[in-house]
Design a protein around this motif. Structure first.
Motif, PDB file in Angstrom:
ATOM      1  N   ILE A 253     -15.693  -5.665  14.747  1.00 24.22           N
ATOM      2  CA  ILE A 253     -15.820  -4.585  15.732  1.00 24.22           C
ATOM      3  C   ILE A 253     -15.509  -3.219  15.139  1.00 24.22           C
ATOM      4  CG2 ILE A 253     -15.352  -6.046  17.728  1.00 24.22           C
ATOM      5  CD1 ILE A 253     -12.466  -4.780  17.629  1.00 24.22           C
ATOM      6  N   GLY A 254     -14.818  -3.197  14.005  1.00 22.35           N
ATOM      7  CA  GLY A 254     -14.524  -1.929  13.363  1.00 22.35           C
ATOM      8  C   GLY A 254     -15.766  -1.207  12.882  1.00 22.35           C
ATOM      9  N   ASN A 255     -16.899  -1.909  12.861  1.00 19.29           N
ATOM     10  CA  ASN A 255     -18.148  -1.318  12.393  1.00 19.29           C
ATOM     11  C   ASN A 255     -19.051  -0.842  13.528  1.00 19.29           C
ATOM     12  OD1 ASN A 255     -17.958  -1.849   9.385  1.00 19.29           O
ATOM     13  ND2 ASN A 255     -17.672  -3.907  10.193  1.00 19.29           N
ATOM     14  N   ILE A 256     -18.558  -0.863  14.761  1.00 11.37           N
ATOM     15  CA  ILE A 256     -19.358  -0.353  15.874  1.00 11.37           C
ATOM     16  C   ILE A 256     -19.442   1.174  15.745  1.00 11.37           C
ATOM     17  CG2 ILE A 256     -19.570  -0.165  18.373  1.00 11.37           C
ATOM     18  CD1 ILE A 256     -17.829  -2.664  18.618  1.00 11.37           C
ATOM     19  N   THR A 292     -11.768  -8.577  13.805  1.00 12.40           N
ATOM     20  CA  THR A 292     -11.875  -7.524  12.802  1.00 12.40           C
ATOM     21  C   THR A 292     -10.883  -7.772  11.678  1.00 12.40           C
ATOM     22  OG1 THR A 292     -11.828  -5.128  12.436  1.00 12.40           O
ATOM     23  CG2 THR A 292     -10.178  -6.023  13.934  1.00 12.40           C
ATOM     24  N   ASN A 293     -11.236  -7.281  10.493  1.00 14.30           N
ATOM     25  CA  ASN A 293     -10.278  -7.281   9.381  1.00 14.30           C
ATOM     26  C   ASN A 293      -9.842  -5.864   9.052  1.00 14.30           C
ATOM     27  OD1 ASN A 293     -12.536  -6.211   8.236  1.00 14.30           O
ATOM     28  ND2 ASN A 293     -12.781  -7.750   6.646  1.00 14.30           N
ATOM     29  N   ALA A 294     -10.289  -4.908   9.868  1.00 18.16           N
ATOM     30  CA  ALA A 294      -9.950  -3.499   9.656  1.00 18.16           C
ATOM     31  C   ALA A 294      -8.662  -3.142  10.392  1.00 18.16           C
ATOM     32  CB  ALA A 294     -11.095  -2.612  10.141  1.00 18.16           C
ATOM     33  N   ASN A 295      -8.065  -2.073   9.966  1.00 18.36           N
ATOM     34  CA  ASN A 295      -6.880  -1.544  10.644  1.00 18.36           C
ATOM     35  C   ASN A 295      -7.362  -0.619  11.753  1.00 18.36           C
ATOM     36  OD1 ASN A 295      -4.553  -0.185  11.456  1.00 18.36           O
ATOM     37  ND2 ASN A 295      -3.667  -0.223   9.395  1.00 18.36           N
ATOM     38  N   LYS A 441      -9.073  -1.321   2.643  1.00 16.59           N
ATOM     39  CA  LYS A 441      -8.266  -2.046   3.631  1.00 16.59           C
ATOM     40  C   LYS A 441      -9.131  -2.686   4.723  1.00 16.59           C
ATOM     41  CE  LYS A 441      -4.244   0.944   2.901  1.00 16.59           C
ATOM     42  NZ  LYS A 441      -3.267   1.856   3.523  1.00 16.59           N
ATOM     43  N   GLY A 442     -10.270  -3.212   4.316  1.00 16.54           N
ATOM     44  CA  GLY A 442     -11.134  -3.943   5.234  1.00 16.54           C
ATOM     45  C   GLY A 442     -12.064  -3.080   6.054  1.00 16.54           C
TER      46      GLY A 442
END
Length: 467
Positions: A253-256, A292-295, A441-442
């Motif tokens: 979802i961090g890529n939306i 997600t793997n993002a912060n 960091k992802g």
């Protein structure tokens, strides 16, 4: 193959007329003149449709004999359409026939075109229903098989805690956010949550948010109508509609895109949306599971992610531990993967040594479970003596758990050459992408930007290397 019709009537003239009518249209027609004969034929043969007179020899107007026969036929096969024919049609008689299992009622004398059209319609409808039932059953079998092939292994205390949490929240409809490093099994846990929920009988629709381009976001998620834009040649159902009554898994979802996040937020708030090019508002009942793997909190502070959307997605957050924190799970995971690869590569006698297991338990697993799976598959292919030893695993010394202190990790990095001269171009590219994702960091958007790649080009490489 010609459709088979059973025609039942005590009037031989009617039988002859109906046989001629349907035979000329390519149907295979079987005739019967008595209820007992009808029931016997129905039990012995397969038919696509039954044309049944309601009055035989006991009386001429009540239809009771025919209605009793309908009930008996429905007990044998309730899916075969039964079209009743009578010259004494009443509303009560029609209702009684339908209640006992009839699909339609035709009054005598009949209109040939109407009778043919009605018969064809019910035959096609029954075929579609049978096809749908088969597909549903196949889906149930495939779901059960997939669940058995991909069990959640949780012998470590950290994973047991995760599964305990899942059991508590699965039966509810709260949105769930799964966080964790690449390769920790977020999609598998999402399937597990869905399968343990009250929505398990419905679909789990998965969407890789990073693979959807910004200009197609609305079309993919909400659908579009024909003519909504240049390439909209037909109506299209979006992912939210496909997941109605089920669950929608939004991966990465961090890529939306930030410009699309408000549209997603609206659906999460009121479960309503409009297809692209349509004015009608549709409502869905969908549970959202995101990963997600993002912060995300850091992305919020950098204004790359909406805080209100984050709050909507993480009603309940589950942190998946990395494999290096799940030492008790490494052996059963390895044995599970090995069983699959033994069947895939026809090596039933293959075993793995205790030394190889110990080596894996001393490894840091930067790629987590996905790396473990790929490493074992490579070892299965390379070994020639049906026994996997540590040297077959290709473990990198720099990633041993006992060697990864900050000081000696930096020292090892300085001592090691920057490039591996024996690696292929694809292997080098994969290594660079992994390193850049870790450096960012992802955050996939930042990783793609730093490599000078477009989102679509970056995610083509992610899919290619199964990262």
């Amino acid at each position: 193959m010609a459709a088979k019709i059973l025609v039942a009537d005590d009037d031989q003239n009617i039988l002859a007329a109906l046989k001629m009518l349907f035979s000329c249209e390519g149907y295979e027609v079987t005739l019967a003149s008595q209820p007992a004969q009808v029931l016997k034929l129905f039990q012995q043969q397969s038919f696509d449709c039954v044309l049944l007179d309601l009055n035989f020899t006991l009386d001429t107007t009540s239809g009771e004999e025919g209605i009793a026969l309908i009930a008996k036929l429905a007990q044998v096969d309730e899916n075969i359409p039964i079209i009743v024919m009578t010259g004494w049609a009443t509303i009560d008689l029609a209702v009684s026939a339908m209640q006992n299992g009839a699909a339609d009622l035709i009054q005598k004398p009949w209109d040939n075109e109407q009778l043919l059209r009605t018969s064809e319609t019910h035959i096609k409808l029954a075929q579609q229903q049978q096809k749908s039932a088969r597909l549903n059953r196949e889906n149930q079998i495939l779901k059960a098989l997939h669940s058995n092939l991909n069990p959640i292994i949780a012998e470590s205390t950290s994973m047991q805690a995760v599964l305990t949490m899942v059991e508590q929240l699965a039966q509810s409809d709260v949105n769930v956010l799964i966080t964790g490093e690449n390769g920790t099994g977020k999609s598998l846990l999402a399937e597990h949550i869905h399968n343990r929920s009250n929505r398990a009988e419905h679909s789990l629709i998965s969407v890789n948010m990073g693979a959807i381009s910004e200009n197609l976001f609305e079309s993919e998620m909400f659908g579009h109508v024909k003519g909504a834009f240049t390439d909209a040649r037909e109506n299209r159902i979006g992912r939210f509609e496909l997941a109605d009554q089920g669950s929608l898994f939004l991966d990465e979802i961090g890529n939306i895109p930030l410009s699309q996040q408000s549209k997603l937020l609206r659906v999460l708030e009121n479960q309503k949306f409009e297809k692209v090019g349509a004015s009608k508002t549709q409502q869905v009942d969908t549970r959202v599971i995101a990963a997600t793997n993002a912060n995300i909190e850091e992305m919020i502070s950098q204004q790359q992610f909406r805080q209100d959307l984050f709050f909507r997605l993480n009603t309940f957050e589950i942190q998946l531990p990395p494999l290096r924190h799940r030492l008790a799970d490494i052996k059963p995971l390895a044995e599970s993967f090995l069983a699959g690869f033994k069947a895939k590569y026809h090596k039933p006698e293959l075993t793995i040594s205790a030394e190889a297991i110990a080596a894996m338990q001393s490894y840091a697993w930067p790629g987590n479970i996905r790396e473990l799976s790929h490493m074992l598959e490579r070892a299965v292919i390379l070994t020639t003596n049906n026994h996997i030893e540590p040297q077959h695993l290709g473990l990198q010394a720099g990633n041993l758990v006992h060697d990864v202190t900050a000081d000696n990790a930096q020292q090892q990095n300085q001592q090691q050459p920057e490039w591996d001269v024996d690696k292929t171009l694809d292997e080098l590219e994969q290594k660079i992408i992994c390193a850049r994702i870790k450096h960012c960091k992802g955050n996939m958007q930042n990783a793609a930007k730093s490599l000078g790649l477009s989102r679509s080009a970056f995610y083509r490489r992610i899919d290619k290397y199964q990262l």
